[in-house]
Design a protein around this motif. Structure first.
Motif, mmCIF file in Angstrom:
data_model
loop_
_atom_site.group_PDB
_atom_site.id
_atom_site.type_symbol
_atom_site.label_atom_id
_atom_site.label_comp_id
_atom_site.label_asym_id
_atom_site.label_seq_id
_atom_site.Cartn_x
_atom_site.Cartn_y
_atom_site.Cartn_z
ATOM 1 N N ARG A 1 -1.993 -6.729 5.856
ATOM 2 C CA ARG A 1 -1.600 -5.501 5.176
ATOM 3 C C ARG A 1 -0.118 -5.535 4.794
ATOM 4 N NH1 ARG A 1 -3.576 -2.521 8.597
ATOM 5 N NH2 ARG A 1 -1.755 -2.113 9.901
ATOM 6 N N ARG A 2 0.705 -6.031 5.705
ATOM 7 C CA ARG A 2 2.148 -6.109 5.436
ATOM 8 C C ARG A 2 2.419 -7.078 4.280
ATOM 9 N NH1 ARG A 2 6.335 -3.801 5.074
ATOM 10 N NH2 ARG A 2 8.138 -3.949 6.467
ATOM 11 N N LEU A 3 1.746 -8.194 4.272
ATOM 12 C CA LEU A 3 1.931 -9.160 3.186
ATOM 13 C C LEU A 3 1.496 -8.575 1.847
ATOM 14 C CD1 LEU A 3 0.779 -12.451 4.944
ATOM 15 C CD2 LEU A 3 3.085 -11.923 4.152
ATOM 16 N N ASN A 4 0.430 -7.803 1.842
ATOM 17 C CA ASN A 4 -0.008 -7.158 0.609
ATOM 18 C C ASN A 4 1.042 -6.188 0.094
ATOM 19 O OD1 ASN A 4 -2.904 -7.433 -0.674
ATOM 20 N ND2 ASN A 4 -3.123 -7.936 1.499
ATOM 21 N N GLU A 5 1.652 -5.443 0.986
ATOM 22 C CA GLU A 5 2.709 -4.515 0.578
ATOM 23 C C GLU A 5 3.879 -5.262 -0.047
ATOM 24 O OE1 GLU A 5 3.615 -2.620 4.240
ATOM 25 O OE2 GLU A 5 1.834 -1.318 4.243
ATOM 26 N N ILE A 6 4.265 -6.375 0.570
ATOM 27 C CA ILE A 6 5.402 -7.154 0.070
ATOM 28 C C ILE A 6 5.070 -7.778 -1.276
ATOM 29 C CG2 ILE A 6 6.869 -9.155 0.528
ATOM 30 C CD1 ILE A 6 6.515 -8.539 3.542
ATOM 31 N N LEU A 7 3.872 -8.350 -1.399
ATOM 32 C CA LEU A 7 3.483 -8.959 -2.674
ATOM 33 C C LEU A 7 3.407 -7.931 -3.786
ATOM 34 C CD1 LEU A 7 2.934 -11.494 -0.950
ATOM 35 C CD2 LEU A 7 0.839 -11.822 -2.273
ATOM 36 N N HIS A 8 2.903 -6.754 -3.465
ATOM 37 C CA HIS A 8 2.840 -5.689 -4.467
ATOM 38 C C HIS A 8 4.236 -5.334 -4.948
ATOM 39 C CE1 HIS A 8 1.546 -1.309 -5.548
ATOM 40 N NE2 HIS A 8 1.826 -2.029 -6.610
ATOM 41 N N ARG A 9 5.155 -5.211 -4.003
ATOM 42 C CA ARG A 9 6.533 -4.871 -4.375
ATOM 43 C C ARG A 9 7.185 -5.973 -5.211
ATOM 44 N NH1 ARG A 9 9.851 -5.463 0.549
ATOM 45 N NH2 ARG A 9 9.939 -7.614 -0.196
ATOM 46 N N TYR B 1 -4.943 -8.714 -1.830
ATOM 47 C CA TYR B 1 -5.198 -10.103 -1.476
ATOM 48 C C TYR B 1 -5.860 -10.151 -0.105
ATOM 49 C CZ TYR B 1 -2.131 -11.697 -5.258
ATOM 50 O OH TYR B 1 -1.577 -11.950 -6.487
ATOM 51 N N THR B 2 -6.882 -10.955 0.002
ATOM 52 C CA THR B 2 -7.545 -11.188 1.282
ATOM 53 C C THR B 2 -6.861 -12.348 1.980
ATOM 54 O OG1 THR B 2 -9.673 -10.370 0.494
ATOM 55 C CG2 THR B 2 -9.717 -11.817 2.411
ATOM 56 N N ARG C 1 6.294 -9.673 13.664
ATOM 57 C CA ARG C 1 7.691 -9.391 14.007
ATOM 58 C C ARG C 1 8.633 -10.126 13.055
ATOM 59 N NH1 ARG C 1 10.016 -7.667 18.705
ATOM 60 N NH2 ARG C 1 8.092 -6.429 18.777
ATOM 61 N N THR C 2 8.288 -11.343 12.659
ATOM 62 C CA THR C 2 9.110 -12.080 11.704
ATOM 63 C C THR C 2 9.213 -11.326 10.381
ATOM 64 O OG1 THR C 2 8.457 -14.191 12.708
ATOM 65 C CG2 THR C 2 9.351 -14.273 10.472
ATOM 66 N N LEU C 3 8.097 -10.804 9.913
ATOM 67 C CA LEU C 3 8.119 -10.019 8.674
ATOM 68 C C LEU C 3 8.972 -8.774 8.834
ATOM 69 C CD1 LEU C 3 4.356 -10.311 7.621
ATOM 70 C CD2 LEU C 3 6.315 -11.449 6.548
ATOM 71 N N ASP C 4 8.875 -8.123 9.984
ATOM 72 C CA ASP C 4 9.694 -6.936 10.235
ATOM 73 C C ASP C 4 11.179 -7.276 10.168
ATOM 74 O OD1 ASP C 4 7.458 -5.371 10.566
ATOM 75 O OD2 ASP C 4 7.490 -5.418 12.760
#
Length: 516
Positions: free
Chosen positions: A92-100, A108-109, A380-383
């Protein structure tokens, strides 16, 4: 018979000959500590960064504390075929970042893996599943067309001249048999994989076919589907390659009482796999103009794009995705290396919903992928990367600009030694000129053997406590990939050592290069 117990004795011998056979015993930030001859720890400035895996540095305190906490809590590593909420959080976090970053809402799955090469193979496997299912769906539609045409012939429709030529016996059933045989033969042709010259996508059975370097690829070319390589920054060459691989399947139409042939595009292109910044190929960024043309050509041919961000992603180039900076959008993204925070083995393949085939994870799985330990560390790395409005991305860009300015200064002062300096953010390369015609026998031999960059790395390690390596497929290019926390004094240390190396090459002092 004596068994020595050595792992990879050939590699060990190579390391020893180049001055790289040292043991590292501790790591922190951008510093590795090697064991000296007297047993003491000697600090070494690490500019290799796990080949791009330590964007936050070695043993980042927050990542290290979380890892210790997770191990103490005995979080399960093996809980396959169950719910994985931590992996869902990362997805979910990766989807938010890619959208931005791309403006594409996706979604994305996510399919998790343990390494970049494994995630690349997952992307290619999924692309081939999608291609194969599309081909099967097309053949099923053609079968329906054939049935409709059969009914029309029974009602009095006639075959066109083109249809009669294909029907060896002249009747409809001969036509239908010839059509089915021709279509199935074309559908059974192997898929076409495309990649760019200079690209590196791993060394597993499948991914090595996508790696351009023939030294690592050709010994295994018979094990998997071959790849067609096209030159980077040449849209016409890509378009020509795609046109040459175009295949059609034949169907039937009925119009005004006549049964005629109809052509359908047969899915044959599995995927184009590329790096927005070629890492092992010599740190070569793709341009925005090429990305724009590439995107257009692939969209017209319905060829999915797999964007390999294993080394360039996770903020290393100043944005989360190096591809977003040049306007390139992928049908698939592959992330690894720094996703694990420099500690966990974590990778992920992301596939856009327009390509996604439900059930793929039942066909593709990995024992250690998607476990709580690695995905919690990835989260945590993404955060940490996203904290303070993406301050670490800006930090990567700023630190990279500072290092690049120093490298450009070295290039300008040593134009006879340095061929080029290039890269983006904290993914930089300094290319040395070939020394094959050197007046020094040592430099001449090292250059002709393709190990000059490794010998330079040995010199920098022992003489200047600097850890660098050449890129795998362009061994005269020294990679510079520190963390976002590299300091000004460390940058000055790196500059000093590289200047000393260039001075040594200018004076053709091969003996000093090899002195330990």
């Amino acid at each position: 018979m004596t068994i020595t117990g050595l792992a990879e004795p050939f590699l060990r011998a190579q390391l020893e000959s180049l001055g790289l056979a040292v043991e590292y015993v501790r790591a922190e930030g951008d510093t590795l500590y090697r064991r000296g001859d007297d047993g003491r720890e000697l600090p070494v400035l690490d500019l290799v960064g796990g080949f791009g895996a330590t964007i936050l540095g070695h043993n980042h305190p927050e990542i290290l504390a979380l890892a210790q906490e997770l191990l103490s809590a005995r979080v399960p590593v093996h809980a396959q075929f169950s719910l994985h909420p931590y992996a869902e959080t990362v997805a979910r976090r990766l989807n938010e970042i890619l959208h931005r970053d791309t403006g594409d809402p996706g979604p994305y799955t996510a399919v998790f893996a343990n390494s970049g090469a494994e995630a690349v193979e997952a992307a290619v496997k999924h692309a081939e599943l999608d291609r194969g299912l599309k081909a099967a769906e097309l053949l099923a539609r053609i079968d329906e067309e054939t049935d409709r045409a059969r009914r029309a012939v029974r009602d009095g429709a006639v075959l066109s001249a083109a249809a009669r030529r294909l029907a060896d016996g002249g009747d409809f059933e001969s036509l239908a048999a010839a059509l089915t045989a021709a279509n199935r033969a074309r559908a059974e042709e192997p898929p076409v994989l495309l990649a760019l010259t200079g690209g590196f996508h791993g060394k597993l059975v499948g991914s090595v076919q996508l790696t351009h370097n023939p030294v690592v690829r050709e010994p295994f070319r018979a094990l998997a589907a071959p790849c067609r390589f096209v030159p980077a920054e040449d849209p016409a060459a890509l378009a020509a390659a795609i046109a040459e691989e175009h295949r059609t399947a034949l169907g039937l139409t009925v119009s005004d009482g006549t049964v005629d042939l109809a052509e359908h595009r047969l899915p044959r292109l599995c995927a184009l796999v590329l790096e927005p910044v070629q890492g092992e190929g010599g740190v070569r960024p793709l341009t925005a103009g090429y990305a724009r043309e590439l995107q257009r050509i692939c969209a017209e041919a319905d060829c999915p794009i797999v964007v390999d961000e294993v080394q360039s992603g996770m903020g290393r180039t100043g944005s989360f995705l190096a591809s977003s900076a040049i306007g390139l959008r992928g049908d698939y993204y592959v992330l690894a290396k720094s996703l694990g925070g420099g500690l966990a083995k974590a990778a992920v393949m992301l596939v856009h919903h327009r390509r996604h085939r439900p059930g793929f994870e039942l066909l593709h799985s990995s024992t250690f992928a998607k476990d709580a330990f690695s995905t919690l560390i990835a989260a945590r790395t993404l955060d940490l990367l996203e904290a303070d409005g993406g301050a670490r991305y800006r930090q990567a860009a700023e630190r990279g600009e500072r290092i690049l300015a120093r490298l450009e200064g070295i290039r300008d002062d040593f134009k006879d030694v340095v061929a080029d300096v290039r890269g983006r953010g904290l993914m930089l390369g300094l290319e040395l000129r070939d020394q094959g015609d050197s007046t020094s026998p040592a430099l001449r031999e090292l250059s002709r053997a393709g190990v000059l960059g490794y010998a330079a790395a040995g010199y920098l390690l022992h003489a200047h406590a600097l850890r660098v390596f050449p890129t795998a497929s362009a061994t005269t290019t020294l990679r510079i990939e520190p963390s976002v926390h590299i300091t000004d004094p460390q940058i000055a240390q790196a500059e000093s050592g590289l200047r000393a190396l260039c001075d040594l090459l200018r004076t053709q002092d091969g003996d000093r290069l090899l002195a330990r």
